[in-house]
Scaffold this motif. Structure first.
Motif: not given
Ligand code: MG
Ligand code: MG
Length: 272
Positions: A53-71
């Motif tokens: 598979a491909e990371p779904g977020f990476l590059g989507l709307y120019d998001f820079p990573n694979t994960l959204c990480m929100s502490p």
């Protein structure tokens, strides 16, 4: 326009959802004080690519990573960085994967070591609200019924329901119709139709529902800097009832948590 999926397409979507579920399970084993969100991001990217598979977020709307990480007080869309997680933190991890042309997209908020009971309760209630919402995703119901149920449940606990960010239809695009707010009025909005697939994802704040966006253009934080939790499942409407495509089972297995919440959910659906 709502894009309805065939049975075969729903099975493909289950595959994509399960890659995300398994990725979250892998990450669950690695989350501890001292580990950075960027390290976890690399692990996730490798796992997803190793499984066709491909990371779904990476590059989507120019998001820079694979994960959204929100502490902690970050609600969603946090960008992974090299800062180590600390004992007592919470970390919301949102992950996407693209396989066979279909997206999976689901999320879980993890405790880092021991967390205070107040925050533990926020996580518990937010996760419960996810199932409360999913139960309303059924034949003859509408978008507002899901939002109403989640809002009532969370506000009943004194929590704030984020307004600006919402769940969504899911398929060949990450964000399809309809938008699925976590607030609303019963009987309002688009009617659910057989074969549709949605990501239901309550974003719930311990304090005010209000949020602010960081200068990075991505990170969303609570306005009062109190903690926020985020849980998300991918759900298909099959035979008039909600069917979970994603699972937290791999997370629970990794953390040694006994949970039959999904099985209980399925049993209850069978009795309806
Ligand atoms: Mg997500
Ligand atoms: Mg989503």
């Amino acid at each position: 326009m709502i894009v309805v999926k065939t049975k075969e397409e729903i099975e493909l979507m289950r595959e994509s959802a399960l890659i995300v579920s398994k990725t979250l399970g892998i990450l669950a084993r690695q989350i501890k004080p001292g580990v950075s969100t960027l390290q976890l991001d690399k692990i996730a990217e490798e796992y997803i690519r190793d499984h066709g598979a491909e990371p779904g977020f990476l590059g989507l709307y120019d998001f820079p990573n694979t994960l959204c990480m929100s502490p902690n007080s970050q609600v969603v869309h946090g960008i992974p960085n090299s800062e180590p997680l600390k004992e007592g933190d919470i970390i919301s991890i949102d992950c996407g994967a693209l396989k066979n042309g279909f997206y999976g997209d689901h999320a879980y908020t993890f405790a880092v070591g021991e967390i205070d009971p107040e925050t533990e309760k926020l996580l518990q209630v937010t996760k419960e609200s996810l199932y409360v919402g999913i139960r309303e995703f059924k034949k003859n119901n509408r978008v507002g019924d899901v939002g109403y149920a989640i809002q009532k449940y969370c506000e009943g606990h004194g929590y704030g329901v984020v307004r600006e960010l919402v769940g969504h239809g899911l398929g060949k695009k990450m964000h399809e119709d309809p938008e699925m707010p976590n607030y609303g009025k019963r009987g309002r909005g688009k009617k659910f139709i057989e074969g549709m697939v949605v990501a239901i994802e309550p974003m719930i704040n311990m304090g005010t529902h209000r949020i602010k966006q960081h200068r990075d253009g991505w990170t969303i934080t609570t306005l009062d800097n109190k903690p926020s939790a985020h849980f998300e499942h991918d759900v298909a409407l099959v035979d008039g009832k909600p069917e979970l495509l994603s699972t937290f089972a791999y997370i629970y297995e990794a953390l040694g948590i006994e949970s039959n919440e999904e099985e209980e959910f399925r049993q209850k659906q069978l009795m309806l």
